[in-house]
Scaffold this active site. Structure first.
Site, PDB file in Angstrom:
ATOM      1  CG  ASN A 165      35.518   4.326  64.778  1.00 39.50           C
ATOM      2  OD1 ASN A 165      36.573   3.828  64.389  1.00 39.50           O
ATOM      3  ND2 ASN A 165      34.450   4.421  64.004  1.00 39.50           N
ATOM      4  CB  CYS A 219      31.933   4.326  59.039  1.00 39.55           C
ATOM      5  SG  CYS A 219      32.336   2.586  59.254  1.00 39.55           S
ATOM      6  CD  GLU A 249      34.924   1.231  56.821  1.00 39.15           C
ATOM      7  OE1 GLU A 249      34.135   2.130  56.429  1.00 39.15           O
ATOM      8  OE2 GLU A 249      35.278   1.103  57.995  1.00 39.15           O
ATOM      9  CD  GLU A 266      38.855  -3.698  56.367  1.00 41.99           C
ATOM     10  OE1 GLU A 266      40.067  -3.512  56.473  1.00 41.99           O
ATOM     11  OE2 GLU A 266      38.009  -3.086  57.065  1.00 41.99           O
TER      12      GLU A 266
END
Length: 479
Positions: A152, A285, A251, A459
């Site tokens: 994505n 997300c 993640e 991150e």
């Protein structure tokens, strides 16, 4: 795209798969094949791992300033090639060019951020409380890493992982998503041009993820996994990491609540909803998944949101004036169709959208549903599409309870004019990030990540490099 690499990148060289296999890359706006890229298997994965392991010792000894300057040069090259990279990204995953250009800038910023962090890796020291020893702390790279990125945000998710690994002194094997390998291969070419030594980054595009990744994680030489993707796949990878206690950053999925209180500025709330829902066609997300709107303003919020969503132009991302591109593939669109049908079957009202257009491509219209039954399937899964599902609430405690009633905890959004309420509700939400009166939380300078089944580690931000470093403690007698 004739200059875009299509082979594997191993040990600084472009090579075909050992068995000669290739895989197609499709344009989701047309369904046409835009490229064939090498399709790595187990032998290729081992060669990439060999290259990373061989390069690790020398790369770890490289001066931080050298690593910093390589990242800085790569940052500048990415920005110089914004249009080229944006067109490539739009071709392989569908987002409109304007949004793709935004991702290029976002992706580049991770390299600039970690170029600055590379020279700020420090340790510590001092005399221990008993006075017998001095403590010296140093930080060193964790070692060869396996990086797995999603489709994505194909460029930004690569730089978000590669940037801190390079800065910390780690070598890498990168496995991009099979839908979007071209952006990662282009990124590898840029890093080579920027001076990254051979073997530090290796890229293995593949449709055979299990065949490539599992042997690396179980083999004992990969010391770190950084994965962005679904919770289901994340669990599988965690199990594969267990035998060798491979360090992990995960993640994973989200199910973001978007809470609008009765005192919210509805213009601000709708603006935030458009960003939180429609960024990347909802394929994120961080996308707002469950819209909890106070009953006093729910009708007006739904009306305004439907008006804004209905004004968006759907079409190929390369066409001028297009706001919403196609979903990634037919399976992704079918999932959205089924979720909407289930909600409507349970009594939801379609305020706008809700019908799949005819013709080629994986398009789905921006859709707003009101009066959604809490038992609807789209309340308990990531929609990953341009669908806003609105539920109502009347009480703060009630909405916090409902917002937290999910295994996921990546991000939440809170809209209210009351500072006390904004802070109070944010602190009660079981999420790793909160947007207060904003629909955008992602920033290279901020720690990105979630709690519960949304993942492990962070991150970006000052802590992003920590995931790629280990501490070593030296005890030196005081004499």
């Amino acid at each position: 795209m004739t200059d875009t690499p299509t082979q594997l990148f191993i040990g600084g060289a472009w090579v075909g798969a050992a068995d000669g296999a290739t895989m197609p890359v499709h344009d989701p706006a047309t369904g046409e094949i835009i490229a064939h890229v090498s399709d790595a298997g187990t032998k290729d994965a081992r060669l990439a791992e060999d290259a990373a392991v061989e390069a690790q010792r020398e790369w770890a000894r490289t001066a931080p300033r050298v690593r910093s300057e390589i990242l800085r040069r790569a940052y500048e090259i990415i920005l110089e090639r914004t249009d080229e990279l944006a067109h490539l990204m739009t071709a392989e995953m569908g987002k409109p060019l304007a949004e793709a250009r935004g991702e290029v800038a976002y992706a580049a910023e991770f390299f600039r951020w970690f170029s600055e962090e590379a020279v700020r890796i420090d340790g510590g020291g001092g005399v221990l409380p008993d006075g017998r020893n001095r403590m010296l702390l140093s930080r060193r790279p964790v070692g060869p890493c396996l990086l797995i990125t999603p489709w994505n945000f194909p460029l930004a998710m690569g730089t978000r992982k590669i940037g801190p690994a390079v800065a910390a002194g780690c070598t890498m094997v990168l496995k991009p998503a099979p839908q979007t390998p071209l952006s990662s291969l282009a990124l590898a070419a840029i890093l080579k041009e920027a001076g990254l030594p051979d073997g530090v980054l290796n890229v293995v595009s593949t449709s055979r993820a299990g065949e490539v990744c599992e042997p690396l994680l179980r083999g004992g030489r990969i010391r770190k996994l950084s994965f962005t993707g679904s919770t289901q796949v994340g669990r599988l990878l965690l199990a594969q990491c267990a035998d060798n206690v491979v360090r992990t950053s995960m993640e994973l999925g989200g199910n973001a609540p978007f809470i609008v209180f009765e005192d919210a500025d509805l213009d601000v709330a709708v603006d935030g909803a458009m960003v939180a829902k429609m960024r990347n066609m909802g394929e994120a997300c961080t996308a707002a998944n469950r819209f909890f709107v106070h009953s006093a303003v729910a009708a007006e919020f739904g009306r305004r949101l439907a008006e804004r969503m209905g004004s968006l132009v759907v079409g190929p991302g390369t066409r001028d004036g297009v706001d919403v591109g196609p979903l990634i593939d037919a399976a992704g669109r079918a999932k959205v169709e089924k979720l909407v049908a289930d909600a409507v079957g349970r009594g939801a009202e379609v305020l706008v959208g809700g019908r799949t257009p005819e013709g080629p491509g994986c398009f789905y219209p921006p859709t707003v549903l009101a009066g959604v039954d809490p038992a609807s399937r789209l309340m308990e899964t990531e929609i990953f599409g341009p669908v806003a599902a609105i539920l109502t609430f009347d009480d703060e405690d009630e909405v916090v309870r409902r917002a937290n009633d999910t295994p996921w905890g990546l991000v939440g959004y809170v809209f209210t004019e009351g500072l006390d309420r904004a802070l109070r509700v944010s602190e009660r939400l079981e999420v790793g990030m909160v947007g207060v009166n904003t629909g955008l939380v992602s920033n290279p300078a901020a720690p990105f990540g979630g709690v519960k089944q949304s993942g492990l580690g962070r991150e970006g931000g000052r802590v992003g490099i920590d995931e790629f470093l280990e501490y070593q403690y030296l005890a030196v007698p005081v004499r």
